[in-house]
Design an enzyme around this catalytic site. Structure first.
Site, short mmCIF file in Angstrom:
data_model
loop_
_atom_site.label_atom_id
_atom_site.label_comp_id
_atom_site.label_asym_id
_atom_site.label_seq_id
_atom_site.Cartn_x
_atom_site.Cartn_y
_atom_site.Cartn_z
N ASP A 46 8.44 4.64 -4.04
CA ASP A 46 7.14 3.97 -3.96
C ASP A 46 7.14 2.74 -4.85
O ASP A 46 7.64 2.77 -5.98
CB ASP A 46 6.01 4.94 -4.36
N ILE A 47 6.57 1.66 -4.36
CA ILE A 47 6.57 0.39 -5.09
C ILE A 47 5.65 0.45 -6.32
O ILE A 47 5.83 -0.32 -7.27
CB ILE A 47 6.14 -0.77 -4.16
N ASN B 283 -1.97 11.48 2.68
CA ASN B 283 -3.29 10.86 2.74
C ASN B 283 -3.59 10.53 4.18
O ASN B 283 -2.77 9.88 4.86
CB ASN B 283 -3.32 9.60 1.89
N GLY C 26 -7.80 8.06 1.63
CA GLY C 26 -7.16 7.05 0.80
C GLY C 26 -5.89 6.48 1.41
O GLY C 26 -5.06 5.91 0.70
N HIS D 73 3.38 9.48 6.43
CA HIS D 73 4.38 9.64 5.36
C HIS D 73 3.91 10.71 4.40
O HIS D 73 2.71 10.99 4.30
CB HIS D 73 4.60 8.32 4.61
N HIS E 170 4.08 11.78 0.37
CA HIS E 170 4.42 11.41 -1.00
C HIS E 170 5.09 12.60 -1.68
O HIS E 170 4.59 13.73 -1.61
CB HIS E 170 3.15 11.09 -1.81
P1 5GP Z 1 -1.01 5.88 1.28
O1 5GP Z 1 -2.26 5.69 0.50
O2 5GP Z 1 -1.00 5.11 2.58
O3 5GP Z 1 -0.66 7.33 1.46
O4 5GP Z 1 0.13 5.33 0.35
C1 5GP Z 1 0.96 4.26 0.66
C2 5GP Z 1 1.94 4.11 -0.48
O5 5GP Z 1 2.85 3.09 -0.12
C3 5GP Z 1 1.30 3.68 -1.81
O6 5GP Z 1 1.62 4.66 -2.81
C4 5GP Z 1 1.94 2.33 -2.11
O7 5GP Z 1 2.22 2.14 -3.47
C5 5GP Z 1 3.17 2.34 -1.26
N1 5GP Z 1 3.57 1.03 -0.80
C6 5GP Z 1 2.76 0.07 -0.27
N2 5GP Z 1 3.48 -1.00 0.06
C7 5GP Z 1 4.77 -0.73 -0.23
C8 5GP Z 1 5.98 -1.47 -0.10
O8 5GP Z 1 6.02 -2.60 0.37
N3 5GP Z 1 7.11 -0.85 -0.52
C9 5GP Z 1 7.12 0.40 -1.03
N4 5GP Z 1 8.28 0.92 -1.42
N5 5GP Z 1 5.99 1.14 -1.17
C10 5GP Z 1 4.82 0.57 -0.78
#
Ligand code: 5GP
Length: 109
Positions: A30-31, A86, A92, A99, A101
């Site tokens: 995660d970034i 999520n 969120g 995906h 986490h």
């Molecule tokens: P969500 O809220 O959709 O479950 O989480 C998306 C996750 O993707 C977040 O934790 C966010 O930090 C991560 N994320 C968003 N953009 C990027 C990216 O460009 N690269 C990576 N590696 N992670 C990302």
């Protein structure tokens, strides 16, 4: 919601730290990590969310959990870890590509 960054990563359009990949599942860091270990378990097949999942996708969803557990073992998360999905605005969800986490490396209580 932002655009589907994960399809762009899988298509090689934008970079990511890839931890694991095969024909069906990618795992990236995660970034913006929320824990010492924060990986994203991503199916190559695009599902915007769980609404898109059909009966014939069940084996793939099972594989996501198996890969997540394998990653946790490889990271020595012997004391446990957390898996999170999520879903939707109130869940969120930011990236519209299903995906999981994987969070660990500290006590998440
Ligand atoms: P969500 O809220 O959709 O479950 O989480 C998306 C996750 O993707 C977040 O934790 C966010 O930090 C991560 N994320 C968003 N953009 C990027 C990216 O460009 N690269 C990576 N590696 N992670 C990302």
């Amino acid at each position: 919601m932002i655009t589907d960054i994960f399809c762009k990563i899988i298509n090689g359009e934008i970079p990511a730290e890839v931890v694991y990949q095969d024909d069906h599942v990618w795992v990236i860091k995660d970034i913006a990590p929320q824990a010492p270990v924060h990986f994203l378990i991503i199916p190559v097949k695009h599902f915007t969310g769980l609404d898109d999942v059909a009966e014939h996708d069940e084996a793939l969803l099972g594989k996501l959990f198996r890969v997540a557990h394998d990653m946790a073992k490889k990271q020595n998360l012997d004391k446990g870890y957390r898996l999170v999905v999520n879903e939707g605005e109130h869940g969120g969800k930011l990236v519209p590509h299903l995906h999981i986490h994987l969070l660990g490396g500290k006590n998440l209580k």
